[in-house]
Each structure stands twice: as C-alpha cells, then as structure tokens.
Design a protein around this motif. Structure first.
Motif, short mmCIF file in Angstrom:
data_model
loop_
_atom_site.label_atom_id
_atom_site.label_comp_id
_atom_site.label_asym_id
_atom_site.label_seq_id
_atom_site.Cartn_x
_atom_site.Cartn_y
_atom_site.Cartn_z
N CYS A 66 0.84 -1.19 0.00
CA CYS A 66 0.00 0.00 0.00
C CYS A 66 0.88 1.24 0.00
N PHE A 125 -0.32 4.14 1.23
CA PHE A 125 -0.72 4.90 2.42
C PHE A 125 -0.25 4.14 3.65
N CYS A 149 -2.31 4.23 6.90
CA CYS A 149 -3.37 4.82 7.70
C CYS A 149 -3.25 4.36 9.16
N CYS A 172 -5.55 1.52 9.93
CA CYS A 172 -5.53 0.39 9.00
C CYS A 172 -5.89 -0.91 9.74
N ILE A 184 0.54 -3.63 4.20
CA ILE A 184 1.10 -2.36 3.72
C ILE A 184 2.41 -2.54 2.93
N GLY A 192 -4.44 -3.78 1.09
CA GLY A 192 -3.39 -3.03 0.42
C GLY A 192 -3.96 -2.00 -0.52
N ASN A 235 -7.70 3.45 -2.64
CA ASN A 235 -7.59 4.61 -1.74
C ASN A 235 -7.39 5.91 -2.53
N LYS A 266 -10.89 9.55 2.90
CA LYS A 266 -10.74 9.37 4.34
C LYS A 266 -10.86 10.68 5.10
#
Ligand code: SF4
Ligand code: SF4
Ligand code: SF4
Lengths: 495, 282
Positions: free
Chosen positions: B30, B32, B34, B37, B43, B120, B150, B175
């Motif tokens: 991923c 990001f 977060c 998460c 990730i 992810g 995302n 988000k």
C-alpha cells in the motif's frame, strides 16, 4: 397412556384430541407385515414416522385450490369468491377440511396466484392478507403447513412477503418457486423476508416442473408433490443404522440395500392399499367428489435419512478429508447408493401408485425426526461438518436429481447480508445453475428458524424449556431436534 | 516472464465489496499508512529479515537463500508472524499468475456477480490487474470487475489507462477532506484522491465512495458535505463506515475514537440532504 394424555398439563386441548385419536388407531392391527419388516421396524431401521396402524387418510394432500376458486364448494356451501374478503374467508374454511397425517393441511396453495385477482385496493388487500396469515398461524398449529408463491411477481406475492416480515410467525411455511422469469424485485424481497423470518425457501421451478409434468406444490417441509394429488404414505429407512448390517460396501449395495428396499416398497404398498381399498377415503371425501383431488395423482414416498453416516460407516472414515462431503470416494459411494435406490423404486410398478406417476413411488430425502440420533437428514452433510458454501452446494447438488419429492439444504447467513441481499440471490442462482433443487436460508438473528424443514420460534422453545405449554406441536419437535441433532448449530456463513 | 501478482488473501464469497456476491482479491502493498488500517500487514512487501520465524509455533516459516519461505500446509493461521513483523508485512504472500487466479475464479463462477480487487492498494499492481480483467471479461463476459482503491495514484495518468478501461466500477475511499487531516491520518496528500473523485465520477465509473468515520480526529462533517455534493447527481452510493478498533495496531489505538450511532446517522442525513440517493451505514 390414555389417562396420562388426558391429564397432561403440558399439551393443549387440541394436542390431546390428536394424541387420543392416535392411541385409538394404535390399538388395532390391520396391516399385513412380513416378519422381515417387523424385524427392521423393531431394530429402528424402517419407520413409518408415526403414521399409525390403520391409515384412514393420505399423509399429504395437495388440493387443486384453483378449482375451488372457480366453483366454490357445494359440500361446504361456499360460492365462488368475488372479492378479497370472500377469497380469504373461503380458503380458511376449506383449509379446516383438508386432512393430512398431522390432521392439519400441509399445503395451502399458490396463495399469491389465488388472491391476485382480488387485489384492488392495496391497503385493504394488505389487511386481508395479514389477517389471513395470522388466522392460519393460530388455527393450524403445526408448521408442516406450507404455502407457495411465484414464480411470477404478483402484487399479492409482494404483500404476502411484507406481511410475513412484519408478523414473524412460523406458520405457514413458505416457498417461492424460482425460475428465470422470477423478477429480481420479488426475489430480493423474498430474501429480505427470509433473513427476518426464515422463509420463504427457494424451489428450482424448472426441475420441479419437469419432474411433475406441470403444476406441483411444495408441501410440509419441502416435499414436491403433484397438485390435485399427494402422497398416501411416507416410509423411511435409516441408512446409518442399516449400514451396520453390511460386511462391506459391495455387500451393502448388492445385498443389504435391495433387501431393505423390497420390504420398504411392500410396506408402502400395504399402507397405500389400506387407504385406497379399505379406508373409504377416495370414495367419501368431498375433495375427490368436487374434483380437487384425483386418486391417480397420488403416489407413495420412499424416504431415507442418514446417507452421511451410512457412507462414513461403510468406508470407516474418521478423518474429515475421508468423509462424506469432502472425499470424492465417499461422495461417489453416496451417489451410487442414492441412484441404486432410485432405480429400485423406478422398477417397482404397483397399482398403489397413481397412473400419473406411471405407477411408481418416489424417492424422498427425509429431514429426520426429533428423536433421531446419529442420522443426518437425507443427503445432507452433517451439521458441524459443513464445508465452504460453494463446495457445500457443489457437493450436494448431484443428489437432488434423484429426489423429486423433496430434498434441500439450509444455509444460515449473518446479518451483514441484510444490506446486500443480492449477494444471496447470486448464490441461489449459482446453486440452481448447478441443479440444486431447493435452497433454504435464514439469518442468525431470526427468532423464527428452520429446524430441519419446518419452522419454529426460538422464543417458543425457551417456553418449552421452562415446562410451559406451547400452541404448536412443531415447537416440541424443534426442541428435540435441537437437543438431539444440533439442528440449530448450523455453520454461519459470513463475509 | 509472465506477470505475477502479489496477493495477501482471497475471499471467495464477499458481500461487502461491491454489488451482489463477489470474489474479493486482496493485493499486498500500500502507498498509504493509515493509522486505523485494519490490515496493517498488507502495507509493505516482506523484507526477508527473518524476525518472524522464531514466533511461528508450527515451523511453517523458513529462510532459504535469504528469502522467507512459507509452508501453507503447516500453517495454522494463528497470525503470530504478522503481529511480530515490525515492517507492516506478512510472510504469507501468494505470488499468482493470471492463470492461477482464473482457475480460482472458475471454481466459484456460477455463484458470483464478479470480482473485486482490493488491498493493500490494488492499483500499485495495475498492469497485472488490467491483464487479469481483460482475461476475465474474455472468458466470462457476464462477470463484472471492480477496483477498490484509496485513490492515491492518479488514475488519469496514461499508465493506468488500460486498468481504467477494463474496470467496470471503482470504489473510492475519501478518508478526510481537509489536507492536514488526510496527511495526518494516511501519511499522504488528499489532492490526488480528490482529483480521482471527479475523474471517476465524470467517466461514470464510480460505484461507491467510502468514508471511515473517526470521531474527534477528523472533521467528518466537512468530508461528508463535500463528497456528497460531488456525487449526488450520479447513482453513486455513499458508504459511511464506523471506525471500529479491532485489527488496528495497538500503538495507534489511543488516538482513534469510534463514533456513536447518532453521529453516523447525522452524517447520513447530510449526505441525503445533499441529494445522495443511496447511502449505507456500516
Ligand atoms: S489505504 Fe487501506 S490498506 Fe492502505 S494503509 Fe490505509 S487502510 Fe491500510
Ligand atoms: S500464521 Fe504465521 S506464525 Fe502462525 S502458523 Fe502460520 S506462518 Fe506460522
Ligand atoms: S514478514 Fe516481516 S518479520 Fe517476517 S521476514 Fe518479512 S519483513 Fe521480516
């Protein structure tokens, strides 16, 4: 026993009357039974599901209610209905005069089609339908009573589903006949209703219509039968117990199964003979005289339970991967057993099964009774051993072709499906594409739940747990199935 | 060499990843990070540091030629390894070819409306996924292909053209609307995400926007106000997701607060007032 029944405080007045009638019937012996049959019965391998010693009415009766709606009934002094109130009123009266093994009707008709011509003002129709359903639930105190809707979307069908969602009552049981022409709208409404109150189930209309050459009804738990006919009797074999008499799987297929099948078929014939030739039912019932039933559309049912236990026994399968529902060998053997029974039944021509069925009885995957231990319903994979849902469906589907008069699986979905009922419809469509015949569902938050085929309210079972009286016989059976067969412990389908 | 996709897991039947029943494929990695998460082990790609080996109770993990090897047969899915991993990764990754995935889809095909790729962040493996979608559509024209994203890569970019063309619909996370809040909670700017929102709306490929509602940390009203105005003229669904703290990294939890049902209802009201026809609180 008689005095005990009379004095009981746990059962209602109606339940006492029925119990006393059964005791009376049980006090005479009029059927011819072979020694071998008696032995099987004594050993708990063959059983007639408490049908009694002197059958005086067919077990399942599936009247052609369309005829009643067209002509009313001379015998009951009812005219052809002209509005929604006359329609529900007429049907409610007729239902009280439709016998069955439970004394109460097991089939109420395609109630959406029956009522649709009378739906003018929707608010009024909704009230009529709600009262109609409530009346059925409180007077037919047994949830082996089954109504059908579909396959076409009707206003009445949508109102029935809405009312059932609101009422959350166990009776009547409901099935929607599903085919490609069933709209997405009514299918989704049906699923939403089932997630609240465990009904309707979905019947694969195409398969049933082919098997029954046209109109059929889903009755009792999930039994497919011919409209205008029914089944005289249902005798069943417990395959799990039977398998213990075999030396090997070959011995089972070549000797044990044919032997027991012969006794079963003779017994089905003998019970049917008594109803047809001696009881006078087919001569005296106004349902016959007024054309709602025809003797030729009746058959007999050859039921079985415990296929899973039978196969696991014969193979000595203890590890999950060797067992029915998982191993290819086990499933192949199971299929061979069922197709062998199917063949034996098809080759047994008898004057005690109607011409409509070419004088044969039908194979029925029976759901079991409350006292069964170590016998799973019909062809089902045992509760607690269920594989992933698509595997489950794929493994179950091949059996469904052999059991025109009823077979089905039950799936429990978690609450997340309430915001995406289409997901369940996709699963049902896939199941029917793989030739599954019948699909039932409910959600883990339902008060009304499906036990094996019939419905009960969990809250009512709790009453029974405390020793209180309950209105419905089926609650008593549901409690037994929960206690003895983990029937309420089905795998929860989530994600 | 044939394309390979790094997949964290597959859910054969999912009812929350788009319309109807879908197979959901979760890709590893991923862009990001977060705070909330729920699958932090998706990730990063594994660094093969070997730290998780010791913790595995069934000896399903081994280091071979400096690469972690996972024996699926031995694994009991206790998830100890992903909890130990300091790099937000997992040693239990599948490397699939397109054919591998087609085979898996084939099995459940009668029961699903389509497939959804998620993560992810699936768009990081855009080439692989675009090719997968092309093959799926060739074999089973009825199945739909959805992407859950995302919004962190710019989908207007030429290199995502093939992916966008072959995707039926996207599901986009917004988000936070506020720049600083978005940066704080995800570690990345919101600008690209918002560009994607307009872009996907305008090409009619936006099935759903999702906002995770975290109390106090995010100006949720601001987010919902903006998003709902932008999507209201289309059929796009707005999914308002309640932050729940299971699966979230322990050290992050103290900063994150679940909203009340009342808060969620108020936000849904805002979306409805702004003309969103289809809203869902989960
Ligand atoms: S975008 Fe999704 S997967 Fe990536 S860090 Fe955020 S929550 Fe986790
Ligand atoms: S989940 Fe991880 S730690 Fe647990 S058994 Fe599997 S590989 Fe080992
Ligand atoms: S999963 Fe994490 S701990 Fe294990 S080897 Fe990979 S990076 Fe290291």
């Amino acid at each position: 026993m008689i005095l005990e029944t009379i004095k009981s405080q746990k059962i209602t007045f109606e339940q006492k009357v029925v119990a006393l009638a059964r005791l009376a019937e049980g006090s005479i012996e009029v059927l011819n039974k072979s020694e071998a049959l008696k032995k099987y019965i004594e050993d708990g391998i063959i059983c007639d599901l408490f049908e009694g010693n002197a059958p005086y009415r067919p077990r399942y009766i599936v009247p052609d209610y369309d005829i009643f709606m067209e002509q009313g009934s001379k015998f009951l002094n009812i005219d052809k209905p002209t509005n929604i109130w006359e329609a529900v009123h007429g049907l409610l009266i007729l239902y009280k005069h439709v016998p069955s093994i439970t004394t109460m009707p097991v089939y109420l008709g395609n109630i959406d089609y029956l009522l649709e011509p009378f739906i003018k003002d929707e608010d009024e129709a909704y009230l009529a339908i709600k009262l109609f359903l409530k009346h059925i639930d409180s007077t037919i105190t047994d949830s082996f009573c089954h109504a059908n809707i579909g396959p076409k979307e009707t206003k009445a069908g949508l109102l029935i589903l809405k009312a059932m969602r609101e009422l959350e009552l166990p009776t009547p049981n409901l099935t929607i006949k599903y085919t490609e022409e069933t709209t997405g709208r009514i299918s989704v409404e049906a699923i939403k209703t089932a997630l609240v109150t465990a009904k309707p189930s979905f019947a694969n209309d195409k398969i049933f219509r082919d098997d029954f050459k046209g109109e059929y009804g889903i009755v009792s738990c999930y039994n497919g039968l011919k409209v205008g006919g029914g089944a005289n009797t249902l005798v069943r074999v417990r395959l799990g117990a039977l398998s213990k008499l075999a030396q090997s799987k070959e011995d089972f297929l070549i000797r044990v199964l044919p032997e027991v099948s012969k006794e079963m078929l003779d017994y089905i014939d003998e019970r049917s003979r008594f109803i047809i030739e001696e009881s006078g039912f087919y001569e005296s019932s106004f349902l016959i005289k007024e054309g709602l039933l025809e003797k030729e559309k009746f058959t007999g049912l050859f039921g079985f339970v415990g296929l899973a236990e039978c196969v696991n026994n014969l193979l000595g399968a203890t590890e999950k991967k060797e067992r029915f529902g998982y191993s290819d060998d086990a499933n192949a053997l199971a299929l061979e057993i069922v197709s062998t029974m199917h063949k034996i039944i098809a080759n047994h021509k008898t004057q005690y099964a109607g011409e409509f069925f070419e004088n044969t009885h039908l194979l029925h995957s029976q759901v079991g009774i409350d006292t069964d231990r170590n016998e799973s319903p019909g062809c089902r994979i045992p509760v607690g051993e269920e594989p992933e849902i698509f595997e489950h469906i794929m493994k179950s589907a091949p059996f469904h072709q052999y059991c025109p008069s009823g077979i089905g699986d039950i799936f429990v979905f978690d609450e997340t499906y309430k915001s995406n009922p289409e997901a369940i419809l996709d699963i049902i469509k896939g199941a029917f594409e793989t030739n599954l015949r019948f699909f039932s569902l409910y959600s883990d938050t339902c008060d009304v739940v499906r036990v094996t085929g019939y419905l009960v309210k969990k809250s009512e079972i709790e009453k029974l747990d405390k020793g209180e009286q309950v209105l419905r016989d089926t609650t008593i059976l549901g409690k037994g199935a929960r206690d003895n067969a983990k029937a309420l412990g089905r795998k929860l389908r989530s994600e | 060499m044939s394309l390979k996709g790094k997949v964290n897991k597959i859910i054969k039947f999912s009812n929350v990843d788009g319309p109807g029943n879908r197979m959901a494929i979760f890709f590893q990695k991923c862009n990001f990070n977060c705070e909330y998460c729920h699958n932090p082990e998706t990730i990063n790609l594994c660094k093969n540091c070997g730290l998780c080996i010791e913790g595995c109770p069934t000896k399903a993990l081994n280091l071979k030629e400096k690469k972690i090897e996972w024996n699926e047969e031995l694994c009991c899915e206790c998830d100890k390894c992903t909890k130990i991993c300091p790099h937000n990764s997992s040693p239990k990754i599948y490397s699939y070819t397109i054919d591998d995935l087609l085979e898996k889809i084939e099995k459940v095909k009668p029961f699903i409306k389509g497939i959804t790729v998620s993560g992810g962040e699936s768009t990081l493996q855009a080439d692989f996924i675009a090719e997968l979608f092309i093959q799926v559509k060739k074999k089973w024209p009825k199945l739909t292909c959805f992407v859950d994203t995302n919004g962190g890569v710019n989908l207007k970019d030429e290199k995502y053209k093939k992916l966008v063309e072959n995707t039926d619909f996207f599901m986009l996370d917004i988000k936070a609307w506020d720049k600083v809040e978005h940066l704080n909670i995800t570690g990345k700017d919101v600008d690209t995400v918002i560009e994607n929102l307009y872009f996907l709306r305008d090409i009619n490929k936006l099935f759903e926007v999702r906002s995770v509602i975290v109390s106090e940390r995010i100006n949720n009203r601001l987010t919902v106000e903006h998003v709902s105005r932008i999507i209201s003229e289309k059929e796009t669904r707005y999914k308002i997701i309640k932050y729940r703290n299971y699966g979230v990294r322990e050290n992050m939890k103290s900063n994150l607060f679940s909203p009340t049902d009342q808060e969620l209802k108020e936000l849904e009201e805002i979306a409805k007032e702004n003309g969103v026809k289809n809203t869902l609180i989960i």
